[in-house]
Design a protein around this motif. Sequence first.
Motif, mmCIF file in Angstrom:
data_model
loop_
_atom_site.group_PDB
_atom_site.id
_atom_site.type_symbol
_atom_site.label_atom_id
_atom_site.label_comp_id
_atom_site.label_asym_id
_atom_site.label_seq_id
_atom_site.Cartn_x
_atom_site.Cartn_y
_atom_site.Cartn_z
ATOM 1 N N ARG A 324 0.854 -1.184 0.000
ATOM 2 C CA ARG A 324 0.000 0.000 0.000
ATOM 3 C C ARG A 324 0.889 1.232 0.000
ATOM 4 O O ARG A 324 2.110 1.121 0.012
ATOM 5 C CB ARG A 324 -0.899 -0.009 1.224
ATOM 6 N N ASP A 325 0.261 2.383 0.027
ATOM 7 C CA ASP A 325 1.058 3.603 0.048
ATOM 8 C C ASP A 325 1.438 3.925 1.490
ATOM 9 O O ASP A 325 0.591 4.222 2.318
ATOM 10 C CB ASP A 325 0.260 4.760 -0.560
ATOM 11 N N PHE A 326 2.707 3.884 1.766
ATOM 12 C CA PHE A 326 3.177 4.081 3.125
ATOM 13 C C PHE A 326 3.474 5.545 3.443
ATOM 14 O O PHE A 326 3.928 5.848 4.535
ATOM 15 C CB PHE A 326 4.444 3.255 3.359
ATOM 16 N N SER A 327 3.269 6.394 2.494
ATOM 17 C CA SER A 327 3.626 7.800 2.710
ATOM 18 C C SER A 327 3.009 8.333 3.990
ATOM 19 O O SER A 327 1.874 8.011 4.333
ATOM 20 C CB SER A 327 3.139 8.640 1.533
ATOM 21 N N ARG A 328 3.767 9.124 4.676
ATOM 22 C CA ARG A 328 3.247 9.655 5.923
ATOM 23 C C ARG A 328 3.927 10.973 6.264
ATOM 24 O O ARG A 328 5.134 11.121 6.103
ATOM 25 C CB ARG A 328 3.487 8.644 7.040
ATOM 26 N N LEU A 329 3.129 11.914 6.719
ATOM 27 C CA LEU A 329 3.678 13.204 7.121
ATOM 28 C C LEU A 329 3.745 13.269 8.642
ATOM 29 O O LEU A 329 2.827 12.836 9.329
ATOM 30 C CB LEU A 329 2.793 14.335 6.593
ATOM 31 N N PHE A 330 4.809 13.802 9.126
ATOM 32 C CA PHE A 330 4.989 13.931 10.565
ATOM 33 C C PHE A 330 4.828 15.391 10.989
ATOM 34 O O PHE A 330 4.952 16.296 10.170
ATOM 35 C CB PHE A 330 6.380 13.434 10.976
ATOM 36 N N LEU A 331 4.577 15.572 12.256
ATOM 37 C CA LEU A 331 4.466 16.933 12.760
ATOM 38 C C LEU A 331 5.714 17.259 13.564
ATOM 39 O O LEU A 331 6.182 16.464 14.368
ATOM 40 C CB LEU A 331 3.226 17.074 13.639
ATOM 41 N N GLY A 332 6.236 18.431 13.322
ATOM 42 C CA GLY A 332 7.408 18.868 14.074
ATOM 43 C C GLY A 332 7.004 19.831 15.166
ATOM 44 O O GLY A 332 5.857 19.868 15.587
#
Lengths: 340, 340
Positions: A324-332
């Motif tokens: 699947r699409d593993f893309s992920r955005l994190f918060l800083g």
Amino acid sequence: MARDDRTLPEAHVTADDVATAAGVSRWTVNRAFRKDASISARSREKVMQAATRLGYVPDMRAASLASDRSNLVALLVDDFCNPHKLVVLEHLTRSLRRAGWDTLLVNTLDEADAGPALLNASQRRVDAVILIGVQFDDEALKTAIAARRFRKLIVFARFSRNPDTINIAVDDVAAMTELAEYVAARGYRRPMFLAGPRTSSAHLDRKETFLAFWQARFGTEPPCTSVAAYSPTLATEAVTTALSDRPAADLPDVIVCENDALAIGAMDAIRHTLGLRVPEDVAVTGFDDAPQARSVAYRITSFTQPVAEMADYLVEVLDSSEDRDFSRLFLGQLKPRASA
Amino acid sequence: MARDDRTLPEAHVTADDVATAAGVSRWTVNRAFRKDASISARSREKVMQAATRLGYVPDMRAASLASDRSNLVALLVDDFCNPHKLVVLEHLTRSLRRAGWDTLLVNTLDEADAGPALLNASQRRVDAVILIGVQFDDEALKTAIAARRFRKLIVFARFSRNPDTINIAVDDVAAMTELAEYVAARGYRRPMFLAGPRTSSAHLDRKETFLAFWQARFGTEPPCTSVAAYSPTLATEAVTTALSDRPAADLPDVIVCENDALAIGAMDAIRHTLGLRVPEDVAVTGFDDAPQARSVAYRITSFTQPVAEMADYLVEVLDSSEDRDFSRLFLGQLKPRASA
DNA sequence: TGCCGTTTTGCACGCGCGTGCAACAAGTTT
DNA sequence: AAACTTGTTGCACGCGCGTGCAAAACGGCA
């Protein structure tokens, strides 16, 4: 090199040698070295003793050849100017190694080398390629993807719109919006944006976000300058050129930088070539929360990337066999400091 | 990931596929990919066309397995604080890659990890191991050497007294003597030495050289401070601790640092936590000529290591099949700047 | 055209290990 | 004690390429 030919370990100890020494079959030997293998504690013990005595370690090349998993990832890097890269390298190699992955460090020598570098990695049959840099042109990526050369193609700490790519990065839009709010709230009204090289594939949305924010809030478009690499030295030159000979009233009151490498260079220019003060004359903000940015010499208002967390997530992605699409955005996290 | 299953490249294109496509034997295909092979220009052309059409690249694992040369070197690094390391990494990976070598970057996670890291490298059957760091205890090295696990064991940019090791480094004695001469000639008389971690295997002779020089010249032993890692932050703390609450007359007039990472931290301490001036109150010297040391913010009197040259020599050593001691010391260059 | 020396090409075998299955031993149930 | 389950071990085969040598093709000369 060692020259005493009487020593035992004949360079190439194979599993067969250990097998005869331990009185088991070769397959049992190799099983002993895999943690998920079905083997009795007793024979594993026997094998391990014989192995250490003979100095045997399994050959990953052969293992990889037979199993079609190399447990190797390639790290393509093209930007060795940015001191923050060292932090990223440390976290990545640490997390990867702890999880049993080996890392191939590939220096993308120049812009034309992205394709060859990718090919190079594929010759080693790496299980994944991790891109940490700027100059990967879409063509090279496209051919690599089309050729199904890699199981996983990960863009780390940058954003790629390519749908076949896994993006692990900080949410630039959220981050830069928060930073812009901060800048506005502190009363700065004449910002200048200092950006790095513009690229197609591995992108940052910081500049666009800041400009859009400022436009929406104040109806003006801040001036921008950009440099060819995330190099403090280049940033110093660029800021010096942009700001020298300007009357004080015409100076920006804050320089918003795409990252700390640029912010450091900008501060150096302000303080040491322009002879001004930070933040009294010109304030500065950065991004990345690099070690230098935290030092007493700079104290740059910056934005952390949760690099350790991102690296751990990267390992999860590698270990997973889902498709699947593993893309992920994190918060800083915004780190207000003395520079702004 | 790419999901259109109609595309041709079936992930695993083997030399046999290319062979049938090109109308030659598999061996001819592999020959076409080696530059020193005996093959006619015409069939190489045929092979290459078929290969690019099918997206074939030779499998280095298999090649390595069959030939017993991996064309891989392991780079063991344990020190990611020192910004200069990035310069070293860039030069090494560049020279290696240009010469056709691939680089395994191994993060030596902690002091106890040197042995496992070495083992890890040997599982990949690397042709050589390059040590760039401090905490490689002699025991781990000794066992690795005794087991003949590596053809070549290279200590880069440091010095090891281990006779089975190839040392590629700057002549610390010559360099530090020149630097000490400079310091003395500039009239400094109350130096303090700031050193990094003390280690057994991969050593630097800078401290010993400086102290011996000063003893011989002035008959006094300068005070020393040392920190646990080549980290600017630690250096700042150490210098702050060592010098705060001292009357001005009791301050050193110069801090001689083992490298620029420490010098940067020292300058930060002097200027920003002690509120003094460099070089007027306390001068500073460094080593390595790191990018930051050259920046307008620091202008540290330093000493270059010819890293590019050293990296090229390293490649020569790797390519050579002779069996002699390749150790070599290089000469650097003093870079007088504003800090001393 | 025919002969000989010189490329160029093909091939059997092995590198060290994983896969999947069959054979086997040990432990469990009735 | 027999039948069964579970856990453990052995093995034929293949992964993709290099090595060294033998066979074939080539080119030049008489």
